[in-house]
Design a protein around this motif. Structure first.
Motif, short mmCIF file in Angstrom:
data_model
loop_
_atom_site.label_atom_id
_atom_site.label_comp_id
_atom_site.label_asym_id
_atom_site.label_seq_id
_atom_site.Cartn_x
_atom_site.Cartn_y
_atom_site.Cartn_z
N ILE A 7 1.24 -3.04 -18.37
CA ILE A 7 1.73 -2.33 -19.89
C ILE A 7 3.10 -3.04 -20.24
O ILE A 7 2.85 -3.66 -21.45
N ARG A 8 3.98 -3.69 -19.39
CA ARG A 8 5.09 -4.22 -20.13
C ARG A 8 4.75 -5.68 -20.58
O ARG A 8 5.21 -5.92 -21.61
N VAL A 45 -2.49 0.47 -31.62
CA VAL A 45 -3.93 0.03 -31.32
C VAL A 45 -4.10 -1.25 -30.75
O VAL A 45 -5.02 -1.35 -29.82
N GLU A 46 -3.23 -2.22 -31.03
CA GLU A 46 -3.08 -3.42 -30.70
C GLU A 46 -3.13 -3.49 -29.03
O GLU A 46 -3.35 -4.10 -28.49
N ILE A 47 -1.96 -2.52 -28.62
CA ILE A 47 -1.80 -2.53 -27.21
C ILE A 47 -2.77 -2.05 -26.39
O ILE A 47 -3.22 -2.44 -25.48
N ARG A 54 -7.65 -6.62 -20.82
CA ARG A 54 -7.08 -6.88 -19.46
C ARG A 54 -7.69 -6.12 -18.33
O ARG A 54 -7.79 -6.67 -17.39
N LEU A 55 -7.77 -4.99 -18.63
CA LEU A 55 -8.35 -4.26 -17.45
C LEU A 55 -9.82 -3.72 -17.27
O LEU A 55 -10.26 -2.97 -16.67
N LYS A 76 -3.68 8.03 -18.67
CA LYS A 76 -5.08 7.82 -19.10
C LYS A 76 -5.67 6.56 -18.27
O LYS A 76 -6.69 6.62 -17.96
N LEU A 77 -4.83 5.65 -18.05
CA LEU A 77 -5.39 4.48 -17.23
C LEU A 77 -5.58 4.90 -15.74
O LEU A 77 -6.41 4.51 -15.17
N ASN A 78 -4.44 5.65 -15.14
CA ASN A 78 -4.84 6.15 -13.75
C ASN A 78 -5.97 7.04 -13.69
O ASN A 78 -6.56 7.21 -12.70
N GLU A 79 -6.60 7.67 -14.69
CA GLU A 79 -7.89 8.44 -14.84
C GLU A 79 -9.09 7.35 -14.49
O GLU A 79 -10.11 8.17 -14.17
#
Length: 80
Positions: A7-8, A45-47, A54-55, A76-79
């Protein structure tokens, strides 16, 4: 590379600077995307688009509208 580091890196790609400097994966919970980090809705939105690419995941529009803090994105990503 852990999820926070991914994320960074995406934040740096989208914003051109490290907005998360000084934060670790344990310090992020109170970081509000708009008020604290100074993002606008287009940047969020871009992020999300960069993270999806990427994921290999997909956020719904409802997901993206609900992202208020950095921890919201991480949860949300961990879900997934």
């Amino acid at each position: 590379m852990n999820l926070f580091e991914v994320i960074r890196n995406v934040f740096v790609e989208v914003c051109g600077r490290d907005l998360l400097s000084g934060l670790s994966g344990d310090d992020y919970s109170g970081s509000r995307l708009y008020e604290d980090l100074g993002l606008d809705s287009v940047q969020v939105v871009e992020i999300c688009a960069h993270l999806e690419s990427r994921l290999g995941i997909e956020f719904s529009e409802t997901d993206m509208l609900g992202f208020i803090t950095l921890s919201d994105i991480l949860e949300k990503l961990n879900e997934r």
